[in-house]
Design an enzyme around this catalytic site. Structure first.
Site, mmCIF file in Angstrom:
data_model
loop_
_atom_site.group_PDB
_atom_site.id
_atom_site.type_symbol
_atom_site.label_atom_id
_atom_site.label_comp_id
_atom_site.label_asym_id
_atom_site.label_seq_id
_atom_site.Cartn_x
_atom_site.Cartn_y
_atom_site.Cartn_z
ATOM 1 N N GLU A 1 -7.884 5.199 15.518
ATOM 2 C CA GLU A 1 -7.499 3.788 15.461
ATOM 3 C C GLU A 1 -6.721 3.424 16.714
ATOM 4 O O GLU A 1 -5.859 4.192 17.156
ATOM 5 C CB GLU A 1 -6.520 3.524 14.301
ATOM 6 C CG GLU A 1 -7.104 3.476 12.927
ATOM 7 C CD GLU A 1 -6.021 3.115 11.905
ATOM 8 O OE1 GLU A 1 -5.013 2.482 12.257
ATOM 9 O OE2 GLU A 1 -6.202 3.497 10.741
ATOM 10 N N HIS B 1 -3.743 -9.398 12.862
ATOM 11 C CA HIS B 1 -4.052 -8.194 13.652
ATOM 12 C C HIS B 1 -5.421 -8.386 14.281
ATOM 13 O O HIS B 1 -6.351 -8.831 13.625
ATOM 14 C CB HIS B 1 -4.055 -6.983 12.717
ATOM 15 C CG HIS B 1 -4.007 -5.659 13.405
ATOM 16 N ND1 HIS B 1 -5.041 -5.178 14.170
ATOM 17 C CD2 HIS B 1 -3.047 -4.710 13.423
ATOM 18 C CE1 HIS B 1 -4.709 -3.977 14.634
ATOM 19 N NE2 HIS B 1 -3.503 -3.673 14.198
ATOM 20 N N ARG C 1 0.844 -1.194 0.000
ATOM 21 C CA ARG C 1 0.000 0.000 0.000
ATOM 22 C C ARG C 1 0.878 1.242 0.000
ATOM 23 O O ARG C 1 2.088 1.152 0.192
ATOM 24 C CB ARG C 1 -0.964 -0.003 1.195
ATOM 25 C CG ARG C 1 -0.278 0.124 2.539
ATOM 26 C CD ARG C 1 -1.299 0.210 3.669
ATOM 27 N NE ARG C 1 -0.633 0.174 4.967
ATOM 28 C CZ ARG C 1 -1.278 0.110 6.123
ATOM 29 N NH1 ARG C 1 -2.598 0.078 6.150
ATOM 30 N NH2 ARG C 1 -0.627 0.088 7.262
ATOM 31 N N ASN D 1 -5.243 7.938 4.382
ATOM 32 C CA ASN D 1 -5.081 7.178 5.631
ATOM 33 C C ASN D 1 -3.640 7.315 6.088
ATOM 34 O O ASN D 1 -2.714 7.042 5.311
ATOM 35 C CB ASN D 1 -5.381 5.691 5.413
ATOM 36 C CG ASN D 1 -5.355 4.920 6.715
ATOM 37 O OD1 ASN D 1 -6.213 5.125 7.574
ATOM 38 N ND2 ASN D 1 -4.367 4.065 6.891
ATOM 39 N N GLU D 2 -3.463 7.736 7.300
ATOM 40 C CA GLU D 2 -2.104 7.867 7.847
ATOM 41 C C GLU D 2 -1.132 8.330 6.766
ATOM 42 O O GLU D 2 -0.181 7.620 6.399
ATOM 43 C CB GLU D 2 -1.625 6.552 8.465
ATOM 44 C CG GLU D 2 -2.306 6.229 9.772
ATOM 45 C CD GLU D 2 -1.660 5.047 10.505
ATOM 46 O OE1 GLU D 2 -0.858 4.328 9.885
ATOM 47 O OE2 GLU D 2 -1.969 4.859 11.686
ATOM 48 N N GLU E 1 -2.346 -8.272 7.155
ATOM 49 C CA GLU E 1 -2.758 -7.941 8.523
ATOM 50 C C GLU E 1 -3.697 -8.989 9.112
ATOM 51 O O GLU E 1 -4.484 -8.688 10.010
ATOM 52 C CB GLU E 1 -3.402 -6.554 8.547
ATOM 53 C CG GLU E 1 -2.393 -5.486 8.167
ATOM 54 C CD GLU E 1 -2.899 -4.069 8.312
ATOM 55 O OE1 GLU E 1 -2.129 -3.205 8.753
ATOM 56 O OE2 GLU E 1 -4.070 -3.833 7.964
ATOM 57 N N TRP F 1 2.547 -6.171 13.471
ATOM 58 C CA TRP F 1 3.731 -5.611 12.817
ATOM 59 C C TRP F 1 4.910 -5.402 13.759
ATOM 60 O O TRP F 1 5.898 -4.790 13.373
ATOM 61 C CB TRP F 1 3.372 -4.296 12.115
ATOM 62 C CG TRP F 1 2.466 -3.405 12.914
ATOM 63 C CD1 TRP F 1 1.108 -3.332 12.812
ATOM 64 C CD2 TRP F 1 2.827 -2.472 13.951
ATOM 65 N NE1 TRP F 1 0.597 -2.420 13.713
ATOM 66 C CE2 TRP F 1 1.629 -1.877 14.417
ATOM 67 C CE3 TRP F 1 4.034 -2.087 14.527
ATOM 68 C CZ2 TRP F 1 1.615 -0.920 15.430
ATOM 69 C CZ3 TRP F 1 4.015 -1.130 15.537
ATOM 70 C CH2 TRP F 1 2.822 -0.567 15.967
HETATM 71 C C1 GAL Z 1 -2.430 1.682 10.969
HETATM 72 C C2 GAL Z 1 -3.142 1.758 9.640
HETATM 73 C C3 GAL Z 1 -4.196 0.686 9.510
HETATM 74 C C4 GAL Z 1 -3.629 -0.639 9.942
HETATM 75 C C5 GAL Z 1 -3.102 -0.527 11.345
HETATM 76 C C6 GAL Z 1 -2.533 -1.795 11.892
HETATM 77 O O1 GAL Z 1 -1.194 2.285 10.926
HETATM 78 O O2 GAL Z 1 -3.746 3.006 9.454
HETATM 79 O O3 GAL Z 1 -4.642 0.635 8.175
HETATM 80 O O4 GAL Z 1 -2.604 -1.001 9.072
HETATM 81 O O5 GAL Z 1 -2.069 0.415 11.371
HETATM 82 O O6 GAL Z 1 -2.043 -1.643 13.196
#
Ligand code: GAL
Length: 689
Positions: free
Chosen positions: A312, A363, A113, A151-152, A360, A320
């Site tokens: 978030e 996650h 991404r 996003n971020e 992910e 990660w």
């Molecule tokens: C953020 C991101 C999300 C997802 C998340 C996982 O940094 O905006 O899309 O990847 O981390 O922890």
């Protein structure tokens, strides 16, 4: 949050919802479960570009129509993403020059991404076309409550070093400096034969045989942050024009130092805009999860300078980190309310339903792989209940008497390498000082050194390597007006071009502090140096003298024995303290206790047991809410009283907070505003200089 997201009543609750990863029958179950959990807001479409525009001339909105209709029918508002965060493979295949390039010339390809160069005109045009299509289709949809830009931004690609970026960098430099001569002067290019004769010779700090010109590298970071910001602003402005009644946000990462958040946040504040942030607890970290959350939330609140939203975080493990620890029972609720305590207008997660495919898939989500017969789901439902009970907290603010000075640019400059000591960190040190205050129960904001600091009786500058003349004048003025300032070592030593201030360190703050340092003596890794007051310093020592300050402690050994390690000087109505080494957590805590007590600053709730974090949010009319978070394994007794919003009971005082639990009290009487907190007598040890 009526003023910010008119379509959401009370606190926000929900998360990233990626329905394209699931068959449609799951969507129906999703909405039913969201209702069960009390979800009020779902962030939809963050990574949907390839599903909305599967080919350059093909648009497929039908599925998103159905998702939004379903959510709306379920009473769930939508934070609709502009979906520009991850261009589809067709895009980079058609526009290979839009791919980002690293400093050593590696192209970063699609298949993950954020594979775009922020300066690519093709990316920008395609992104804005997508935004326009979304605005046209959903601008009037009754579920649409908020736009979520990208996003971020820059989380993976804070800078691109390609030729297009190089051209944009040159344009930015022309604006900043006007002439090549001015640039040569600011960058100090007399060094190592770096003098430029023409703009065309200037490039980003790509891979070089030895270290870069520090001013060039610093300017490239400034440029890169501004360049990505221009993408955010372009999306924002387009949406504001096309759908003027719908507020916009983007999820910032307050502890991510790739962007200058002081430049970003103002673009997301005010009417029709919202600062939102993401935060993930780090597993292997010197700070506890609660301390990490407190810091991130305080930075978020300070950036927002008003309401903000945690966009978030995670219900349990992330995917990660080297080791991804699950949250023990109870942490889900406590973590979320830790953010709410510090001003967040709700708690949002990445993500609603844990993925089964993709990078992910390990996650956590609100609906875990195990389904609803799970601890996570039960805690998700419990949190939803709590957030509903806290609806009145919406809009209440946290007042902090301390500002910790944070300048992302100074951090960039300091962390570039070729410094006296690699152990002399910046951002981590700022977080460490914040932790010391957090342990003491004293509320703190962070602030830029050039900001209006007039409401803070205490200012802390743990690490302010680069300081402009304006910043130094601001701090000097604040002390003259009565503030108590504590400055850490290696501060004020360079200007905004990373140019050393000569005549003795700490440069821009030398006169204010009354200290003149000649030479730095960094310590070997892990070594300590004794001070005359019994404390020990780490990382750093220095040779100098106090010209015009009282020496409270000196270095007691080694080549700098006798040089000042801790000083204090009266200036106008205030006090300027200087500490010329890094104190361990315990001694730092003692020093901060002296400084804050000298300024009459007290903890939010004196007498709170150490395991309990106490944070107060108040409305302008004086109604106040006391959040008590017990991070310990034993029940705690807290000297507080009020209506227990989570249970509906009343504590006449004291209040019992269960082990690992949270109590939120609507306090009976308004707490004394900060200005009415009586100044305490100074401890004898720090009596008048
Ligand atoms: C953020 C991101 C999300 C997802 C998340 C996982 O940094 O905006 O899309 O990847 O981390 O922890």
């Amino acid at each position: 949050m009526p003023a910010i997201i008119p379509r959401v009543t009370g606190l926000c609750y929900g998360g990233d919802y990626n329905p394209e990863q699931w068959p449609e029958d799951v969507w129906v179950e999703d909405v039913a479960l969201m209702r069960e959990a009390g979800v009020t807001l779902a962030t939809v479409g963050v990574f949907s570009w390839a599903w909305l525009q599967p080919a350059p001339d093909r648009w497929e909105f039908g599925w998103l129509d159905r998702v939004l209709d379903l959510l709306h029918a379920g009473g769930i508002a939508v934070d609709l993403a502009t979906a520009t965060a991850s261009p589809p493979p067709w895009f980079s295949t058609a526009f290979p020059a839009s791919l980002p390039v690293t400093a050593d010339g590696r192209v970063l390809h699609h298949g993950s991404r954020q594979a775009y160069c922020p300066s690519s005109p093709d990316y920008r045009a395609a992104a804005l076309t997508l935004v326009e299509r979304l605005a046209g289709r959903y601008g009037d949809h009754p579920a649409l409550a908020l736009w979520h830009l990208n996003n971020e931004f820059a989380c993976h690609v804070p800078a691109c070093f390609c030729d297009t970026s190089a051209e944009a960098f040159r344009g930015w430099l022309r604006e900043r400096y006007g002439t090549v001569e001015a640039l040569n002067d600011a960058w100090g290019t007399a060094f190592w034969s770096q003098r430029y004769d023409d703009w065309s010779e200037i490039i980003p700090p790509r891979a070089t045989p030895a270290q870069h010109n520090p001013a060039q590298a610093l300017d490239f970071r400034r440029f890169s942050s501004a360049e990505v910001l221009s993408l955010c602003v372009a999306e924002r402005d387009l949406l504001t024009r096309l759908t003027p009644g719908v507020p916009v946000t983007t999820n910032l990462m307050p502890t991510f130092t790739g962007l200058d958040h002081w430049a970003w946040a103002p673009e997301l504040r005010g009417e029709g805009r919202l600062v939102s942030t993401d935060h993930y607890v780090m597993g292997d970290h010197p700070a506890s999860p609660a301390a990490q959350i407190a810091f991130a939330a305080d930075v978020s609140r300070s950036l927002a300078a008003g309401p903000w939203l945690l966009m978030e975080h995670s219900t349990s493990a992330v995917n990660w980190q080297p080791r991804n620890f699950a949250k023990p029972p109870g942490r889900l609720v406590r973590d979320a309310l830790g953010h709410v305590a510090r001003g967040s207008e709700g708690a949002m997660y990445f993500q609603w339903r844990a993925s089964v495919s993709g990078g992910e898939r390990w996650h956590s989500g609100m609906v875990p792989h195990a389904g609803t017969d799970s601890r996570i789901w039960r805690e998700v439902v419990e949190l939803g209940r709590h957030l509903r009970a806290l609806a009145d907290v919406d809009g209440a603010t946290v007042a902090a008497p301390v500002a910790i000075l944070l300048d992302y640019e100074s951090h960039w400059a300091q962390e570039q390498g070729s410094q006296p000591s690699a152990d002399m960190t910046c951002f981590d040190e700022i977080a460490r000082w914040h932790r010391a205050l957090w342990r003491a129960g004293i509320a703190a904001d962070v602030a830029h050194p050039e900001a209006d600091l007039s409401r803070y009786p205490v200012l802390l500058a743990p690490a302010l390597y680069a300081l402009s003349d304006a910043g130094a004048a601001n701090l000097t003025g604040r002390v003259a007006a009565g503030a108590h300032l504590l400055v850490g070592p290696y501060s004020g030593v360079v200007d905004e071009h990373d140019r050393v201030r000569t005549g003795g360190y700490p440069g821009a703050l030398r006169d204010l502090l009354g200290v003149r340092i000649e030479e730095f003596y960094p310590l070997p890794a892990g070594a300590t140096v004794a001070l005359t007051d019994g404390a020990h310093g780490h990382v750093w020592s220095e040779l100098g003298r106090a010209n015009d300050a009282r020496v409270l402690a000196a270095f007691a050994e080694g080549p700098v024995a006798g040089s000042p390690a801790l000083t204090r000087r009266r200036h106008g109505a205030g006090t300027a303290w200087y500490v010329g080494t890094r104190l361990s957590d315990g001694f730092l805590g003692e020093l901060l206790a002296d400084v804050t007590a000298g300024a009459g600053v007290t903890p939010t709730l004196p007498g709170t047991p150490p395991a309990v974090e106490a944070v107060r949010r108040s409305h302008p009319d004086g109604t106040s809410f006391l959040f008590l978070l017990n991070h310990g394994d034993e029940p705690a007794t807290v000297p507080a009283a009020g209506e227990d919003l989570l249970t509906g009971g009343v504590w006449a005082g004291p209040t019992q907070v269960p082990a690992g639990g949270v109590v939120v009290l609507r306090e009976a009487a308004a707490a004394a505003p900060l200005s009415q907190v009586p100044a305490q007598a100074r401890p004898a040890a720090v009596e008048a200089a």
